[in-house]
Enzyme design. Structure first.
Site, PDB file in Angstrom:
ATOM      1  N   SER A   1       0.742  -1.372  -0.225  1.00  0.00           N
ATOM      2  CA  SER A   1      -0.009   0.030   0.137  1.00  0.00           C
ATOM      3  C   SER A   1       0.820   1.344   0.025  1.00  0.00           C
ATOM      4  CB  SER A   1      -0.871   0.068   1.316  1.00  0.00           C
ATOM      5  OG  SER A   1      -0.121  -0.239   2.365  1.00  0.00           O
TER       6      SER A   1
ATOM      7  N   ASP B   1      -3.029   5.830  11.985  1.00  0.00           N
ATOM      8  CA  ASP B   1      -2.086   5.413  10.794  1.00  0.00           C
ATOM      9  C   ASP B   1      -0.916   6.124  10.745  1.00  0.00           C
ATOM     10  OD1 ASP B   1      -1.117   4.379   8.608  1.00  0.00           O
ATOM     11  OD2 ASP B   1      -2.809   4.879   7.286  1.00  0.00           O
TER      12      ASP B   1
ATOM     13  N   HIS C   1       1.106   5.076   6.425  1.00  0.00           N
ATOM     14  CA  HIS C   1       1.026   5.674   5.208  1.00  0.00           C
ATOM     15  C   HIS C   1       1.117   7.304   5.443  1.00  0.00           C
ATOM     16  CE1 HIS C   1      -1.536   2.095   5.103  1.00  0.00           C
ATOM     17  NE2 HIS C   1      -0.879   1.939   4.124  1.00  0.00           N
TER      18      HIS C   1
END
Length: 481
Positions: free
Chosen positions: A207, A450, A453
């Site tokens: 990702s 998160d 990312h």
């Protein structure tokens, strides 16, 4: 140290930057004029220099930063009157005015004049001699002009749309990556599209690879939106930039080798079986047609996994079985990259360039992702505030070593495998993650905070500043392997 030598050798080719021609011509003209006036009988040594001197050739310590912690841009301005910015060591050859002292010196030239003269001779002879500029060692400096697109870019996924979900600060957007030995131009979408006209780029990985691709698409959206030409319902997708005949794709391969999910997607841990010596044909059978391929892998290797080699179970990580050998992330990571590079070197018709983009560290503090860890910082670290250590360092070392081995093998067939080092730069950006600003406050998600990312717009946009420079160098330096 062996590790330092490996790191330096991996960077050596792709950090070359040509000496500006104008500066050399001017310098040569001044020197020749001075010599013709003051010493008409002086003879130059026209022997070609084997390599231009550069203070940036020596390998840097990979785990600790040694340069001053202050912002280079501000330090530079403080040394001057503040009326205009300056660039330290931008060309490696300083502009120099003729002074009274110069006029009084004897016919024998000063050492630095000799070096300028040699440089001018090399350029005049059409030599490819260049000084080295390491794109991957530097620091983050203020950039008030950023960002270069807004969070309305269609390519941004919800969990990376930090501004939409209420991130109150915007200072994390106002930085750019500044290599130590040169200026890295900000990404120019027009230049990029012209450079890749008629070519193709594939992103292979997890990702974070998708995060990188989305940043590139958003930067290019200032000029053109692509048309999706794939009908895929999974992560494997393809786009075309019409008018440029440029194609961009992503291949989902978080482990780079063949993997089979043991538990379903609703399982919080999502366990996998990794076949560490088997190619992942999801991407290895498709990249031969691409001009550039960027591969990465990292964060998925910390999940519960069963390890297989030659079809046999050889160990596991975080598994419940009592009679299986416990092995580490480093075991699977090394073997996965060895197999992935083996797949690349086995391709018969691949003529493109492979870039290994190294591991981008996460920044969880006060806990892990599933135990309350968070990344609340709002400014980058200065280079002396963070050290590459622990598992980040180990994964980084594995990647560099496996790339070195693969380069030696690939060189026999003329394959180009390059380093795209993101590790050091991103270690210094604890402020660039979505944290709690990737969803509404009342949403219950697998990753509530998160710190893996990157917000878009955000620090990851600088990866494309680097990518454009790397592509420029490959296009201008194709004969070199």
């Amino acid at each position: 140290m062996k590790f330092q030598a490996i790191e330096h050798s991996l960077r050596k080719h792709q950090t070359r930057r040509k000496i500006p021609k104008i500066a050399l011509v001017v310098a040569l003209t001044i020197l020749l004029s001075a010599i013709s006036i003051y010493s008409p009988s002086t003879q130059f040594n026209t022997k070609k220099a084997s390599k231009l001197p550069s203070e940036f050739d020596s390998a840097e310590e990979p785990v600790k930063s040694t340069a001053p912690s202050g912002v280079i841009l501000e330090a530079c301005r403080n040394e001057h009157d503040g009326s205009e910015p300056c660039n330290h060591r931008e060309s490696g050859v300083e502009d120099r005015k003729v002074t009274k002292e110069d006029e009084e010196e004897p016919p024998s030239l000063k050492a630095e004049q000799v070096e300028v003269t040699k440089s001018a001779e090399i350029e005049a002879q059409g030599s490819q001699e260049e000084e080295y500029c390491d794109l991957f060692s530097g620091e983050w400096v203020p950039n008030p002009e950023a960002p270069y697109y807004t969070n309305s870019c269609y390519g941004i996924q919800e969990h990376q749309n930090c501004m939409k979900y209420g991130r109150p600060d915007i200072e994390f957007l106002k930085w750019r990556w500044k290599p130590d030995g040169c200026e890295l131009p900000i990404f120019d979408p027009h230049q990029f599209l012209e450079l890749v006209r008629g070519k193709s780029i594939a992103f292979v990985g997890d990702s974070v690879a998708r995060n990188h691709l989305q940043s590139l698409m958003c930067l290019l959206s200032r000029v053109l939106y692509p048309q999706e030409i794939s009908n895929s319902t999974d992560e494997n997708r393809q786009w075309e930039y019409q008018g440029y005949n440029f194609r961009m794709s992503i291949f989902w391969a978080p482990y780079l080798v063949r993997s089979v999910e043991i538990t379903g997607p609703k399982d919080r841990t999502r366990s996998f079986s990794l076949y560490l010596d088997e190619f992942d044909e999801n991407w290895t059978t498709k990249i031969e047609e691409y001009d550039y391929v960027i591969i990465n892998a990292g964060h998925w290797f910390f999940r519960p996994t069963m390890f297989y080699e030659k079809g046999n179970l050889v160990g596991c990580q975080y598994c419940p079985q009592e009679n299986v050998t416990r092995l580490t992330t480093y075991f699977s990571y090394q073997r996965a990259f060895r197999t992935a590079f083996g797949a690349i070197n086995s391709l018969q018709n691949f003529k493109g360039v492979i870039f290994l983009r190294t591991f981008a560290p996460s920044h969880f503090e006060n806990g892990t992702w599933d135990s309350g860890g968070n990344c609340p910082r709002t400014r980058p670290y200065k280079r002396n505030e963070a050290v590459l250590e622990g598992y980040n360092l180990e994964l980084y070392k594995i990647q560099l070593e496996e790339l070195r081995i693969a380069q030696e093998e690939g060189r026999k067939r003329g394959l180009r495998l390059r380093l795209f080092d993101a590790t050091k730069a991103m270690l210094l950006r604890p402020d660039g993650h979505p944290s709690v600003y990737g969803h509404l406050p009342d949403q219950k998600l697998e990753l509530p905070r998160d710190c893996v990312h990157w917000c878009l717009p955000g620090p990851i946009d600088s990866w494309n500043d680097v990518l454009l420079e790397l592509l420029r160098r490959e296009e201008s330096d194709k004969p070199v392997t």
